[in-house]
Design an enzyme around this catalytic site. Sequence first.
Site, mmCIF file in Angstrom:
data_model
loop_
_atom_site.group_PDB
_atom_site.id
_atom_site.type_symbol
_atom_site.label_atom_id
_atom_site.label_comp_id
_atom_site.label_asym_id
_atom_site.label_seq_id
_atom_site.Cartn_x
_atom_site.Cartn_y
_atom_site.Cartn_z
ATOM 1 C CB SER A 11 -0.938 -0.030 1.214
ATOM 2 O OG SER A 11 -1.954 0.934 1.082
ATOM 3 C CG ASN A 12 -0.358 4.639 -1.301
ATOM 4 O OD1 ASN A 12 -1.028 5.442 -0.661
ATOM 5 N ND2 ASN A 12 -0.862 3.962 -2.332
ATOM 6 N NE ARG A 13 4.264 8.889 4.372
ATOM 7 C CZ ARG A 13 4.542 10.163 4.044
ATOM 8 N NH1 ARG A 13 5.162 10.436 2.926
ATOM 9 N NH2 ARG A 13 4.184 11.155 4.840
ATOM 10 C CB SER A 14 -3.025 7.888 0.340
ATOM 11 O OG SER A 14 -4.244 8.595 0.314
ATOM 12 C CB ALA A 69 -2.226 7.223 -3.359
#
Length: 215
Positions: A21-24, A88
């Site tokens: 995943s990512n930091r959004s 994102a």
Amino acid sequence: MRILITAGPTREHLDPVRFLSNRSTGKMGFSVARAAAEAGHSVTLIAGPVALPTPPDVTRVDVVSACDMLAALQRLLPAHDALVMTAAVADWRPKICHSAKLKKRGMAPVLELEPNPDILQTLKPEKGGRLFVGFAAETGDPLAEASRKLAAKGLDLMVANDVSQPDAGFAVDTNRVTFITPDAPPRPLPLLSKAEVGREIVRWLETQSERKAKG
Ligand code: PMT
């Protein structure tokens, strides 16, 4: 207007407990949704996994992966006049998603990936007269890369944020964005709260929609 907004990250699972995943956090997309609803628009918000309350008068649809998000958009887009993609979206997913938790000893040290669909490019043939807005999270030369994505994805507006700045981009309550359109010079906005950026985007959509209506 009937405005469809995506927010947050996507999660690409390799088993029921592990994912890419990512930091959004969803803050940017939820701010656009709140601003649009406060301005009296009909708003549907497709949210990846985030820990935010739904803004008043917003219809929320929760999704997990990029493929889930694409399926929700394909279902909902026909009933909307504009799409704002702040999400994102993970560009890659594990090639295999196991139904049971993998044992450490059964895992290979290299994870095999396959590309996710590009959601905006997939939806391009369905765009018709709708307004499409994208976001570009960049660290190098934000304007060049965002302009390339604006053209490649056939967007009406690209909102470029320089995520190398500590007060812009992921997780913070402020953002530094530049509006990039196909037919005008880039318009950099000052440091604003995400609520104010949301209101600027809604005003841009309203102006474009009025222009279109006048022909
Ligand atoms: O959620 P926050 O913590 O508030 O953070 C906000 C944000 C930094 C996530 C947001 O402002 C932002 O920049 N979102 C887009 C980040 C991004 O993924 O950019 P991109 O350059 O990878 O993608 C460009 C555009 O294509 C985006 O509109 C994206 O939604 C879309 N995309 C990307 C990948 C993909 N497979 N399909 C897509 O449609």
